[in-house]
Design an enzyme around this catalytic site. Structure first.
Site, PDB file in Angstrom:
ATOM      1  N   GLN A   1       0.796  -1.222   0.000  1.00  0.00           N
ATOM      2  CA  GLN A   1       0.000   0.000   0.000  1.00  0.00           C
ATOM      3  C   GLN A   1       0.831   1.276   0.000  1.00  0.00           C
ATOM      4  O   GLN A   1       0.372   2.305  -0.468  1.00  0.00           O
ATOM      5  CB  GLN A   1      -0.934  -0.013   1.224  1.00  0.00           C
ATOM      6  CG  GLN A   1      -1.962  -1.121   1.144  1.00  0.00           C
ATOM      7  CD  GLN A   1      -2.778  -1.216   2.418  1.00  0.00           C
ATOM      8  OE1 GLN A   1      -2.420  -1.911   3.348  1.00  0.00           O
ATOM      9  NE2 GLN A   1      -3.874  -0.494   2.463  1.00  0.00           N
TER      10      GLN A   1
ATOM     11  N   ARG B   1       4.616   0.324  12.327  1.00  0.00           N
ATOM     12  CA  ARG B   1       4.220  -0.985  11.825  1.00  0.00           C
ATOM     13  C   ARG B   1       4.266  -0.943  10.301  1.00  0.00           C
ATOM     14  O   ARG B   1       3.600  -0.106   9.680  1.00  0.00           O
ATOM     15  CB  ARG B   1       2.804  -1.313  12.293  1.00  0.00           C
ATOM     16  CG  ARG B   1       2.226  -2.579  11.688  1.00  0.00           C
ATOM     17  CD  ARG B   1       0.838  -2.855  12.259  1.00  0.00           C
ATOM     18  NE  ARG B   1       0.268  -4.082  11.736  1.00  0.00           N
ATOM     19  CZ  ARG B   1      -0.717  -4.130  10.837  1.00  0.00           C
ATOM     20  NH1 ARG B   1      -1.261  -3.017  10.367  1.00  0.00           N
ATOM     21  NH2 ARG B   1      -1.178  -5.287  10.407  1.00  0.00           N
TER      22      ARG B   1
ATOM     23  N   HIS C   1       1.431  -9.560   4.288  1.00  0.00           N
ATOM     24  CA  HIS C   1       0.257  -8.677   4.343  1.00  0.00           C
ATOM     25  C   HIS C   1      -0.415  -8.688   2.966  1.00  0.00           C
ATOM     26  O   HIS C   1      -0.309  -7.731   2.201  1.00  0.00           O
ATOM     27  CB  HIS C   1       0.712  -7.266   4.741  1.00  0.00           C
ATOM     28  CG  HIS C   1      -0.387  -6.331   5.155  1.00  0.00           C
ATOM     29  ND1 HIS C   1      -0.410  -5.695   6.378  1.00  0.00           N
ATOM     30  CD2 HIS C   1      -1.504  -5.911   4.515  1.00  0.00           C
ATOM     31  CE1 HIS C   1      -1.489  -4.921   6.468  1.00  0.00           C
ATOM     32  NE2 HIS C   1      -2.160  -5.034   5.349  1.00  0.00           N
TER      33      HIS C   1
ATOM     34  N   GLU D   1      -4.485 -10.360   8.860  1.00  0.00           N
ATOM     35  CA  GLU D   1      -5.890 -10.555   8.496  1.00  0.00           C
ATOM     36  C   GLU D   1      -6.183 -11.787   7.635  1.00  0.00           C
ATOM     37  O   GLU D   1      -6.838 -11.678   6.587  1.00  0.00           O
ATOM     38  CB  GLU D   1      -6.445  -9.302   7.802  1.00  0.00           C
ATOM     39  CG  GLU D   1      -6.501  -8.091   8.706  1.00  0.00           C
ATOM     40  CD  GLU D   1      -7.179  -6.871   8.047  1.00  0.00           C
ATOM     41  OE1 GLU D   1      -7.632  -6.977   6.895  1.00  0.00           O
ATOM     42  OE2 GLU D   1      -7.259  -5.820   8.703  1.00  0.00           O
TER      43      GLU D   1
ATOM     44  N   ASN E   1      -7.054  -5.662  14.161  1.00  0.00           N
ATOM     45  CA  ASN E   1      -7.361  -4.461  13.391  1.00  0.00           C
ATOM     46  C   ASN E   1      -8.847  -4.217  13.558  1.00  0.00           C
ATOM     47  O   ASN E   1      -9.667  -5.056  13.177  1.00  0.00           O
ATOM     48  CB  ASN E   1      -7.036  -4.666  11.913  1.00  0.00           C
ATOM     49  CG  ASN E   1      -5.551  -4.961  11.691  1.00  0.00           C
ATOM     50  OD1 ASN E   1      -4.723  -4.728  12.580  1.00  0.00           O
ATOM     51  ND2 ASN E   1      -5.217  -5.464  10.522  1.00  0.00           N
TER      52      ASN E   1
ATOM     53  N   TYR F   1     -12.244  -1.798  13.088  1.00  0.00           N
ATOM     54  CA  TYR F   1     -12.921  -0.646  12.500  1.00  0.00           C
ATOM     55  C   TYR F   1     -14.446  -0.711  12.656  1.00  0.00           C
ATOM     56  O   TYR F   1     -15.060   0.260  13.063  1.00  0.00           O
ATOM     57  CB  TYR F   1     -12.654  -0.565  10.984  1.00  0.00           C
ATOM     58  CG  TYR F   1     -11.209  -0.402  10.607  1.00  0.00           C
ATOM     59  CD1 TYR F   1     -10.638   0.863  10.535  1.00  0.00           C
ATOM     60  CD2 TYR F   1     -10.417  -1.504  10.298  1.00  0.00           C
ATOM     61  CE1 TYR F   1      -9.311   1.026  10.172  1.00  0.00           C
ATOM     62  CE2 TYR F   1      -9.087  -1.341   9.933  1.00  0.00           C
ATOM     63  CZ  TYR F   1      -8.542  -0.083   9.875  1.00  0.00           C
ATOM     64  OH  TYR F   1      -7.230   0.078   9.518  1.00  0.00           O
TER      65      TYR F   1
ATOM     66  N   GLU G   1      -4.472  -1.862  13.987  1.00  0.00           N
ATOM     67  CA  GLU G   1      -5.064  -0.872  13.101  1.00  0.00           C
ATOM     68  C   GLU G   1      -6.341  -0.372  13.735  1.00  0.00           C
ATOM     69  O   GLU G   1      -7.136  -1.156  14.253  1.00  0.00           O
ATOM     70  CB  GLU G   1      -5.420  -1.456  11.720  1.00  0.00           C
ATOM     71  CG  GLU G   1      -4.235  -1.849  10.891  1.00  0.00           C
ATOM     72  CD  GLU G   1      -4.630  -2.380   9.503  1.00  0.00           C
ATOM     73  OE1 GLU G   1      -5.766  -2.115   9.044  1.00  0.00           O
ATOM     74  OE2 GLU G   1      -3.800  -3.058   8.893  1.00  0.00           O
TER      75      GLU G   1
ATOM     76  N   GLU H   1      -5.584   2.180  -0.772  1.00  0.00           N
ATOM     77  CA  GLU H   1      -6.461   1.487   0.180  1.00  0.00           C
ATOM     78  C   GLU H   1      -7.134   0.255  -0.434  1.00  0.00           C
ATOM     79  O   GLU H   1      -8.357   0.086  -0.335  1.00  0.00           O
ATOM     80  CB  GLU H   1      -7.507   2.447   0.741  1.00  0.00           C
ATOM     81  CG  GLU H   1      -6.952   3.335   1.849  1.00  0.00           C
ATOM     82  CD  GLU H   1      -6.495   2.551   3.087  1.00  0.00           C
ATOM     83  OE1 GLU H   1      -6.922   1.399   3.265  1.00  0.00           O
ATOM     84  OE2 GLU H   1      -5.701   3.117   3.859  1.00  0.00           O
ATOM     85  N   PHE H   2      -6.377  -0.608  -1.063  1.00  0.00           N
ATOM     86  CA  PHE H   2      -6.917  -1.825  -1.657  1.00  0.00           C
ATOM     87  C   PHE H   2      -8.226  -1.530  -2.395  1.00  0.00           C
ATOM     88  O   PHE H   2      -8.206  -0.763  -3.345  1.00  0.00           O
ATOM     89  CB  PHE H   2      -7.082  -2.925  -0.596  1.00  0.00           C
ATOM     90  CG  PHE H   2      -5.744  -3.468  -0.131  1.00  0.00           C
ATOM     91  CD1 PHE H   2      -4.887  -4.098  -1.012  1.00  0.00           C
ATOM     92  CD2 PHE H   2      -5.327  -3.328   1.184  1.00  0.00           C
ATOM     93  CE1 PHE H   2      -3.648  -4.591  -0.604  1.00  0.00           C
ATOM     94  CE2 PHE H   2      -4.094  -3.815   1.602  1.00  0.00           C
ATOM     95  CZ  PHE H   2      -3.261  -4.447   0.711  1.00  0.00           C
TER      96      PHE H   2
END
Ligand SMILES: *[C@@H]1O[C@H](CO)[C@@H](O)[C@H](O)[C@H]1NC(C)=O
Ligand SMILES: *[C@@H]1O[C@H](CO)[C@@H](O)[C@H](O)[C@H]1NC(C)=O
Ligand SMILES: *[C@@H]1O[C@H](CO)[C@@H](O)[C@H](O)[C@H]1NC(C)=O
Ligand SMILES: *[C@@H]1O[C@H](CO)[C@@H](O)[C@H](O)[C@H]1NC(C)=O
Ligand SMILES: *[C@@H]1O[C@H](CO)[C@@H](O)[C@H](O)[C@H]1NC(C)=O
Length: 515
Positions: free
Chosen positions: A50, A106, A150, A196, A337, A339, A403, A457-458
């Site tokens: 990223q 990180r 990742h 993830e 992570n 959100y 995250e 951001e993917f």
């Protein structure tokens, strides 16, 4: 002139002001970083694919996300070929981290930069880059926290044997991990094996929205192959075994000398019942078991959660006694992570929500739609619930929040945004909940804001911006600039107080909903 130099020069003055204002307005209940447990680490993060750019430079070869983007499946046709170009700006970025007062950064190590063919020879230029980055961090007093994998699987391994679907992945991954321990472990003391795995497998093999775009009807459309009822479990199984294999290697061969810690990082959506109906509560529990327990249960107890075994049956791979022993306890910490909160209804009670085979009869909102609309449903109390869930259900593991952060969608897309007060407020509310969780017995050891910089951001491309520091993606030099949230975080890291907005302050331990 670059907004960056201006911003950096101004920072010390702003910090001084922040300290003065902080002293003048100090109230006895306000928290500072010193109220967090001894040794608590505050940082910010990124990942190689990223943030680095330099996609075809110095010997780096494509990973599955390069292929996906180039095939036109990315959100808005964008690629990560240049992105924030940290490959050429790492010194500047470490300087920003230093100015902000981060304890830690990180980042992840791009497999195809270090080992371009997926296995075999190390690329000297890749080795040099990560040595430079790590040395620069250490020189500035910033702990390197490195993620080994990742999402950026070498395309060559995808082509050769189907990537995560083959047990051969475990062997190649372990060799890559060993190269990382061997070359960087004298300086890197915090390792994450895999980021993830509980979502890479859903995006890649259930609904096919992410590489390698495998799925089957009715669970995903437009895939060229795949089986959404079986492959997510197989891919996850291999990621779990790969993780355990790397941890056991680290423990046997490197940990005693290098003295580091190793863990895995999961996505931590929190699933909350949408109503008071008991079947919805059961569905939310089941979702948490499928999403979190999928990995946490084997890591803590040596096997998949009983509810997954009973509902998925033989489609869920089995762990042999030897594998189970290797997986169980294979972490020094777990990363989460966090959100999103998802409101869950049992599929039987709302036929309008899309039931997924993967989650059996629990139905779930489509988070992608929310993200691309910039309307993520997130609530600080959900982080508290997640941490309490881990404490109660999984023997209170040491946790690092790897995250957490807030996106915005600048209008017009890519516009420079300096003022992101909403993000400072967001961080303060989550940090307050995090603090309360530590007081309530959760063993939380660190917190990393996503993200240090705006990055690719993917599935959100460059439309979504998460950075404490903005990046002008239209400028050839990818100019960085500090947002107000970066200044707020810097103030906090230098001893300033947490002042979540009074109307939204979760001021008791009940984590009452904050709206
Ligand atoms: C499938 O392809 C169609 C036509 O190209 C497109 O409109 C749709 O969004 C795609 N669906 C998914 C889930 O990618
Ligand atoms: C997926 O695999 C299962 C188990 O082998 C099989 O029963 C099912 O028909 C397969 N589905 C598809 C779409 O191929
Ligand atoms: C659940 O019940 C409680 C107490 O009766 C009520 O306050 C709350 O609003 C209900 N929640 C939902 C989502 O219906
Ligand atoms: C597919 O799964 C990913 C990962 O869970 C999710 O973010 C995305 O919203 C899903 N997409 C669709 C089209 O269902
Ligand atoms: C605090 O911990 C106790 C014991 O695990 C739990 O019952 C309670 O819900 C927790 N409080 C919060 C706010 O998480």
């Amino acid at each position: 002139m670059a907004p960056l130099s201006f911003a950096v020069l101004r920072l010390p003055l702003l910090l001084a002001l922040a300290v003065v204002i902080g002293v003048l307005t100090r109230d006895a209940t306000a928290l500072t970083r010193h109220d967090f447990p001894e040794g608590f680490v505050f940082g910010a993060g990124s990942s190689a694919f990223q943030v680095e750019g330099a996609a075809a430079e110095d010997g780096r070869k494509p990973c599955v996300w390069d292929t996906f983007n180039k095939a036109g499946y990315s959100f808005d046709g964008s690629t990560a070929d240049v992105s924030a170009d940290q490959y050429h700006h790492y010194k500047e970025d470490v300087k920003l981290m230093r100015e902000m007062g981060l304890d830690a950064y990180r980042f992840s190590i791009a497999w195809t930069r270090l080992i371009p063919d997926g296995r075999g020879d190390i690329n000297p230029k890749g080795l040099e880059y990560y040595n430079n980055l790590i040395n620069e961090l250490i020189l500035h007093g910033i702990q390197p926290h490195a993620t080994i994998y990742h999402f950026d699987l070498p395309q060559i391994l995808q082509d050769e044997y189907g990537g995560l679907l083959s047990p051969r992945f475990v062997e190649d991954y372990t060799a890559f991990a060993e190269a990382c321990f061997k070359h960087f472990g004298d300086r890197v003391k915090h390792w994450v094996t895999v980021n993830e795995p509980n979502i890479e497998t859903i995006g890649g093999y259930d609904n096919g929205s992410q590489p390698p775009r495998r799925c089957s009807l009715p669970f995903g459309k437009n895939c060229t192959g795949g089986n959404s009822s079986t492959e997510p479990y197989i891919a996850a199984h291999h990621l779990l075994l790969a993780h355990a294999s790397a941890v056991s290697l680290y423990r046997d061969k490197y940990q005693a000398n290098q003295g580091g810690q190793v863990g895995i990082t999961l996505l931590g959506w929190w699933h909350e019942p949408a109503t008071n109906l008991s079947q919805d509560a059961a569905a939310a529990t089941r979702m948490n078991d499928f999403h979190i327990g999928w990995f946490m249960h084997p890591l803590v107890y040596g096997d998949y959660p009983p509810v997954m075994r009973s509902r998925v049956g033989d489609r869920l791979p089995r762990l042999s006694a030897e594998e189970s022993a290797k997986v169980r306890g294979s972490f020094d910490f777990v990363g989460f992570n966090h959100y999103i909160v998802m409101r869950i209804r049992s599929a039987e009670t709302d036929s309008g929500w899309k039931p997924r085979d993967y989650y059996v009869d629990a139905a779930v909102q489509d988070p992608l739609n929310q993200i691309t609309e910039g309307k993520i449903e997130s609530h600080p109390w959900a982080l508290g619930k997640l941490l309490n869930h881990l404490k109660v259900k999984y023997e209170n593991p040491p946790v690092i929040i790897h995250e957490n952060g807030a996106a915005e969608v600048p209008d017009p897309p890519g516009a420079i945004v300096y003022d992101d007060e909403f993000r400072s407020e967001f961080l303060q509310m989550y940090l307050q909940v995090l603090y309360m969780s530590t007081r309530n017995g959760s063993d939380v050891r660190g917190y990393f804001v996503w993200s240090l910089l705006d990055v690719f951001e993917f599935l959100g491309g460059y439309r979504l911006r998460f950075g404490l520091c903005g990046v002008d993606m239209n400028a050839a030099g990818r100019t960085r600039y500090l947002r107000s949230s970066a200044r707020w975080y810097a103030g906090f890291l230098h001893g300033g107080e947490l002042r979540p907005p009074a109307s939204r302050r979760p001021d008791d331990m009940s984590y009452a909903a904050d709206e």
